[in-house]
Design an enzyme around this catalytic site. Structure first.
Site, PDB file in Angstrom:
ATOM      1  N   GLU A 134      19.495  -9.001   8.750  1.00  0.00           N
ATOM      2  CA  GLU A 134      20.273  -9.695   9.781  1.00  0.00           C
ATOM      3  C   GLU A 134      19.509  -9.517  11.071  1.00  0.00           C
ATOM      4  O   GLU A 134      19.380  -8.409  11.579  1.00  0.00           O
ATOM      5  CB  GLU A 134      21.687  -9.112   9.871  1.00  0.00           C
TER       6      GLU A 134
ATOM      7  N   CYS B  31      24.809  -9.943  18.543  1.00  0.00           N
ATOM      8  CA  CYS B  31      23.923 -10.816  17.765  1.00  0.00           C
ATOM      9  C   CYS B  31      24.477 -12.226  17.646  1.00  0.00           C
ATOM     10  O   CYS B  31      23.740 -13.208  17.709  1.00  0.00           O
ATOM     11  CB  CYS B  31      23.722 -10.240  16.365  1.00  0.00           C
TER      12      CYS B  31
END
Length: 593
Positions: A334, A368
């Site tokens: 990720e 994020c």
């Protein structure tokens, strides 16, 4: 993404296991501005002091009396007790220790620079010891039924809930984020851990599949089996929620875990492991933690773990993946995002502005899947900008209880924000709120910045800024908005504000993002059943939900012969003419269906 990990305020050498390579990129174990540990091959991990809360004034998790372990030692005589290292350097809970530790590094308050705790730098032998210990405990864990594992994990969940004040205090001390933000992070984590524990048996249980005409004599099933030991490399921006998306789901799937938290938040990782051992003492070592810098991260990737789950920058992900490729170790990444919001002409502008400001400024923009780009159709662009500025103008960063958000956790991240804003303005963008001076050259607090009419090739539109800024651009219509959103090399999250949920969902289906919220931002983060992950420079693989459980298993296919088939196609004893007739029959059937 360019990011550095050193600061003049932080000593280098043995006390600070971080490095920056000659290209100005973080070394193997650095942490990037996206809040992702950069173990390049793998980054250092640590465990925060559950009790260290000097920066926030909050009490720490106090002691390890419940486990019968000695209390954590402090880095100076006046500081709070830390779970990072005991007085004699021995192991506390499932945190790997060396006696005495030959090297150490310190975690520090991003607000004051004050030392919070010291942690050992674990080398390859220490990491191997942690992996072996986890594998031994994991063999017994995997042999349990899903129901038994569920009971153990729910006890851990309850222990985390009972210790929420301690854990939140540690997160706040190490990241600088407001206490309430840390508490929200913990609450979301509890939701996910509960879902993983309660649903693993259903998702991973053995299931029957149709055998088909040729194999009608076979009973066919598929079962998901745990991989073994999963290495997790976590970030600093959400040091509990993000890594627990791998840790909790991997444990629920029957695996052991060795976790390397970010060097900025080592105490948080240590505390998670200690609370696991309190809740499930009979499986001590199943969830282990190692701390250190580049070498520690690389050692974890090379240690023979059965999968590595990484959160970090795309550049570091490639380095970790290269290490994993040497042994064909599966890898999940990720890697952040440049998430966008689409606002249509018939959207509720007040709701959109509220969500945009929260998604862009919350956690000082260090999210994020936070909001960094907005595309509003031209007829509502000016009105939306006015509402966004109105809401963002009243936000104040700081370390006090009234602060809207905290500091830049990484010392050099303010410089990245400043560069992005400066370059955008130099290229012709406008500043509806704030400007270059909002990110001071010296200091850790960045004021809100709202940019408009930013060129699409500006770093503020193409690179992950990871600060309390947002760019709001006008587009001709929804078609252009979709093209702009999908033009990014990132594809993690997105949001759509439209006239109706149905219209918003239709637009969402055209976006390349891995997760999309309609009429909200980050709505998917609170839904444990939904998978999370992206594509492109946002990485690959999924955590959370059923896909997150399956990600830490391998399917095993089993067939059981129920009876002798009329024509055995897998035997030399079957006459060729008989096989030919069977083939002709199947060919005839398939040509007509």
């Amino acid at each position: 993404m360019t990011h550095t990990t050193e600061n003049a305020d932080r000593p280098t050498g043995p006390t600070e296991p971080r490095s920056t390579d000659t290209a100005g990129q973080p070394g193997p174990a650095t942490t990037d501005p996206a809040g992702h540990t950069d173990p390049a091959p793998t980054g250092p991990a640590g465990h925060t002091d559950p009790a260290a809360t000097a920066a926030t004034g909050q009490p720490g998790p106090a002691t390890t009396a419940a486990t019968g372990q000695p209390g954590p030692a402090t880095t100076d005589s006046s500081g709070p007790a830390q779970p990072g290292s005991t007085a004699d350097g021995t192991q506390t809970g499932s945190v790997e220790r060396r006696t005495p530790p030959p090297d150490s590094f310190s975690s520090r308050s991003p607000v004051t620079g004050e030392t919070l705790a010291a942690y050992p730098v674990h080398g390859p032998l220490d990491v191997d010891r942690a992996v072996r210990r986890a594998r031994a405990a994991g063999a017994r864990w995997a042999a349990l039924s899903a129901t038994e594992r569920r009971g153990h994990l729910l006890r851990w969940k309850r222990e985390l809930a009972s210790g929420l004040d301690s854990v939140a205090g540690t997160v706040a001390a190490e990241t600088g984020k407001p206490r309430q933000d840390a508490e929200l992070e913990l609450l979301l984590t509890l939701e996910h851990l509960s879902w993983a524990a309660r649903n693993a048996g259903r998702v991973l249980r053995r299931r029957r599949v149709r055998s088909g005409a040729v194999a009608i004599h076979q009973a066919a099933t598929v079962v998901r089996r745990p991989l073994g030991v999963v290495g997790v490399i976590g970030p600093w921006n959400y040091p509990v929620y993000t890594p627990m998306g791998s840790i909790g789901y991997a444990l629920a799937a029957g695996n052991a875990v060795v976790f390397k938290p970010s060097e900025y938040t080592p105490g948080t990782g240590v505390l998670l492991a200690e609370l696991f051992d309190v809740a499930v003492p009979e499986y001590a070592g199943l969830f282990g933690v190692v701390t250190g810098a580049a070498a520690t991260g690389e050692a974890l990737a090379r240690s023979g773990v059965d999968k590595v789950a990484f959160t970090g920058s795309p550049g570091t992900a490639r380095k970790v993946m290269a290490v994993c490729a040497e042994s064909l170790t599966p890898f999940l990444a990720e890697c952040g995002g440049k998430d966008a919001v689409i606002v249509t002409a018939d959207a509720d502008l007040d709701a959109a502005a509220d969500a945009i400001v929260w998604g862009a400024m919350g956690n000082a923009g260090q999210t994020c899947a936070g909001v960094e780009r907005v595309y509003a159709v031209r007829q509502v662009h000016a009105a939306l900008c006015e509402k966004v500025v109105e809401r963002a103008r009243v936000l104040r960063p700081g370390a006090g209880p009234d602060a809207a958000y905290g500091p830049m956790t990484m010392p050099d991240q303010a410089a990245v924000v400043r560069r992005h804003v400066h370059d955008a303005l130099a290229a012709g963008a406008g500043a509806a709120l704030g400007g270059t001076d909002s990110a001071p050259a010296a200091g850790v607090f960045v004021e809100p910045v709202v940019l408009v009419d930013v060129p699409e090739d500006s770093p503020a539109m193409t690179e992950e800024t990871f600060g309390p800024t947002v760019a709001v651009n006008a587009v001709a219509d929804e078609e252009e908005a979709v093209r702009r959103v999908n033009a990014s090399r990132y594809a993690l999250g997105a949001a759509v504000f439209g006239g109706s949920g149905r219209a918003g969902a239709a637009l969402a289906s055209r976006l390349r993002a891995g997760a999309v919220s309609v009429d909200s931002v980050l709505g998917f983060a609170a839904v444990p059943a939904l998978p999370f992950g992206g594509s492109g420079d946002s990485g690959f693989g999924r955590i959370h939900g059923a896909d997150g459980l399956r990600a830490f298993t391998a399917p095993q296919s089993v067939t059981v012969r129920r009876f002798a088939p009329p024509v055995d196609l897998t035997s030399f004893a079957t006459p060729a003419a008989t096989k030919a007739r069977a083939v002709a029959l199947m060919r005839w059937l398939h040509s007509r269906r």
